[in-house]
Design an enzyme around this catalytic site. Structure first.
Site, PDB file in Angstrom:
ATOM      1  N   SER A   1     -14.172 -26.754  -6.271  1.00 22.66           N
ATOM      2  CA  SER A   1     -13.374 -25.583  -5.924  1.00 22.66           C
ATOM      3  C   SER A   1     -13.487 -25.275  -4.436  1.00 22.66           C
ATOM      4  O   SER A   1     -13.173 -26.115  -3.600  1.00 22.66           O
ATOM      5  CB  SER A   1     -13.800 -24.397  -6.789  1.00 22.66           C
ATOM      6  N   HIS A   2     -13.973 -24.084  -4.085  1.00 24.48           N
ATOM      7  CA  HIS A   2     -14.021 -23.652  -2.689  1.00 24.48           C
ATOM      8  C   HIS A   2     -15.407 -23.802  -2.072  1.00 24.48           C
ATOM      9  O   HIS A   2     -15.677 -23.212  -1.029  1.00 24.48           O
ATOM     10  CB  HIS A   2     -13.566 -22.193  -2.596  1.00 24.48           C
TER      11      HIS A   2
ATOM     12  N   ARG B   1     -22.219 -28.059 -11.049  1.00 26.12           N
ATOM     13  CA  ARG B   1     -21.808 -28.002  -9.647  1.00 26.12           C
ATOM     14  C   ARG B   1     -23.046 -28.164  -8.794  1.00 26.12           C
ATOM     15  O   ARG B   1     -24.067 -27.541  -9.056  1.00 26.12           O
ATOM     16  CB  ARG B   1     -21.107 -26.684  -9.314  1.00 26.12           C
TER      17      ARG B   1
ATOM     18  N   ARG C   1      -7.271 -20.218  -7.154  1.00 29.11           N
ATOM     19  CA  ARG C   1      -7.326 -18.882  -6.567  1.00 29.11           C
ATOM     20  C   ARG C   1      -6.152 -18.687  -5.599  1.00 29.11           C
ATOM     21  O   ARG C   1      -5.630 -19.657  -5.039  1.00 29.11           O
ATOM     22  CB  ARG C   1      -8.654 -18.664  -5.830  1.00 29.11           C
TER      23      ARG C   1
END
Length: 569
Positions: free
Chosen positions: A145-146, A49, A306
């Site tokens: 993701s976030h 990431r 999530r």
């Protein structure tokens, strides 16, 4: 470094990132070049990431191709059937994600490995589901993701459907390093399809996940779904279509999606930080809920693994539940519905201890792991048996898995389960707040908080300092025992010791007299110390919830303040 930059430019398949480097070289921007070439993005248990850009310390097409090559070589070295079993690949809605997924598929098929590639964006839990559904040797999700919009990532699942753990992370990393020094092979995807090496996963795959969730007995509580309403946001991610379909399958007809955040958009134009835990991120969905008087305001993060929820209070305002509150509500609810032999529940060392109390009261089996869902699911597979089948696990960072259809956190099934729990309570004249209070009255009010302390990167490790001069009390509370995960040992106040059956990690857990707890662990990615606090308060007679909450908050403030000051000394 000039030779390394020239070689990178020569290998880079992307004109944009080649031009980025050429412009930096021309401008003699040494600092920017060093930032891109001082190291390589580290491949670990979460895969890769990082910020999108040129060079080995950024996310780009060449890094993806080298990473996929390393993964291909490692898979074939570990599993003789890997090529035939194949790899499932999905991706989120960020600008580069589809291209990164295509590059991964082109590399794997060139290595003779069959690839199942989603035709469009896919939620992360769908790919985790796809590993076992399709029987593949591994899975890849291209997602950050976030994280903020400038990021992207490359997440890997092993053949058991769970995120990779040691030794696979280091084994893949070593192969990536070798791939970075070698010529890369890619196959045209149409050629791969004609040769039977590429299968496009179309609507049938997405429908199979939907059908599996519809058939999940733990999501079969259809008690008057019309009794509640909910607002929902995908937060510019990939969850909306499936979330709305699953809710419709479960009979929820009063669902109001935030239109401005419904479609995938990797720029995340209406949120400063696309993480439901961040301040302001839930504002739009709470506004939507308020406009309709909805019972719940629900969110998935951008890759839909999530789940977050705010619940309407008696005064009509909405309050976010913490990850721990959602987790203990789920634990209490699911243990009351599951088959007797489906009683294995777990959480992490930094999540609330309340789930353990709930499991004990229900006669269920409880387990605890290091932080990270990779541990929760891999350990669950090891510990479950015919007599104690897996039911539920959660981590405080808004991750939940309901049943074993997906061996990773799944914000989509969690959304449905929470709505069903809320509807069942509503038909009995109760709210989520009533249920939380009932749990607290039975087991005690557990309040959890987290704080981080910035560290001097050159300073000695804090954990070593605490081990050399161990405290005997924290905030005036005596230490009953200390769990030292680095040395796999619990030491009690009277000097007794016990062995801890967890992987070694630089973590210290202080259990205080009276039931309070402090967990100290260095961050694995940045120079800071993470501290997790837990305060437990019992109810006295007919004491009100508000008074117990006030006492717990006062105790928590004192514990945090005094512990943080002690670390500065």
């Amino acid at each position: 470094m000039n030779a390394e930059i020239a070689r990178w430019i020569d290998r880079d398949p992307d004109a944009n990132t080649r031009q980025e480097l050429q412009a930096l070289v021309k401008a003699q921007d040494t600092a920017a070049l060093e930032s891109r070439f001082k190291s390589r993005l580290a491949f670990g248990t979460a895969g890769l990431r990082g910020v999108v850009g040129a060079g080995p310390n950024r996310m780009n097409r060449l890094v993806i191709q080298e990473t996929a090559t390393g993964l291909a070589h490692y898979l074939k070295s570990q599993n003789a059937e890997a090529a035939a079993q194949g790899v499932v690949i999905g991706y989120d809605g960020r600008p580069d994600s589809r291209q990164f997924a295509i590059d991964s598929a082109a590399v794997l098929t060139a290595q003779g490995i069959k690839v199942y590639l989603t035709v469009r964006v896919a939620a992360t839990p769908l790919v985790a589901y796809g590993v076992n559904h399709l029987g593949t040797a591994a899975g890849i999700v291209v997602t950050a993701s976030h994280n903020p919009p400038q990021y992207n990532g490359f997440k890997v699942y092993w053949g058991n459907g769970a995120q990779i753990i040691s030794p696979h992370d280091s084994g893949i990393a070593a192969e990536i390093d070798r791939a970075a020094q070698s010529d890369l092979q890619l196959m045209d995807l149409e050629d791969a399809r004609q040769q039977g090496l590429l299968v496009w996963l179309d609507d049938g795959f997405y429908q199979s996940y939907r059908d599996t969730m519809k058939a999940n007995p733990l999501l079969g509580n259809h008690t008057q779904p019309e009794s509640i309403s909910l607002a929902y946001t995908a937060m510019h991610g990939v969850g909306a279509e499936m979330a709305e379909a699953l809710l419709a399958d479960a009979g929820f007809s009063y669902v109001y999606s935030v239109a401005a955040q419904r479609e995938p958009d990797g720029r995340f134009p209406t949120v400063n930080f696309p993480n439901p835990e961040e301040a302001g991120a839930m504002d739009r969905v709470i506004e939507e809920a308020r406009a309709h008087g909805a019972t719940l305001a629900c969110a998935n993060d951008p890759d839909a693994d999530r789940f977050a929820v705010a619940v309407r209070q008696p005064d009509g305002e909405y309050q976010m539940l913490t990850g721990d509150q959602v987790g203990v509500l789920f634990g209490h609810y699911l243990l009351s519905r599951a088959r007797p032999q489906q009683d294995l529940v777990g959480t992490t060392i930094v999540s609330s201890s309340l789930l353990q109390r709930i499991a004990k009261a229900a006669g269920a089996r409880y387990y605890q792991t290091l932080t990270g869902f990779k541990w929760l699911t891999n350990i669950a597979m090891e510990q479950q048996s015919d007599a104690h089948q897996f039911l539920f696990a959660y981590e405080e960072a808004l991750g939940y898995t309901v049943g074993s259809e997906v061996w990773d956190k799944d914000g989509l099934s969690a959304l449905v389960a929470f709505a069903q729990m809320t509807a069942e309570l509503a038909t009995n004249g109760k709210t989520i707040w009533d249920q939380l209070e009932a749990i607290y009255r039975q087991h005690g009010l557990y309040l959890n908080a987290q704080r981080s302390i910035a560290l001097d990167p050159a300073a000695p490790p804090v954990g070593d300092k605490l081990r050399s001069t161990p405290p005997t009390e924290i905030a005036g509370q005596s230490i009953a025992s200390v769990d030292d995960l680095k040395h796999s040992r619990t030491t009690f106040a009277d000097g007794r010791t016990e062995t801890i059956d967890l992987p070694t990690s630089d973590v210290l857990i202080y259990h205080l007299d009276g039931g309070n707890r402090v967990v100290v662990r260095p961050s694995g990615t940045e120079p800071k110390l993470k501290c997790y606090y837990e305060v437990v308060e019992a109810f006295a007679g007919n004491e009100t919830l508000a008074s117990v909450q006030q006492r717990a908050q006062t105790s928590m403030a004192s514990l945090i303040d005094e512990h943080q000051r002690s670390l500065d000394n």
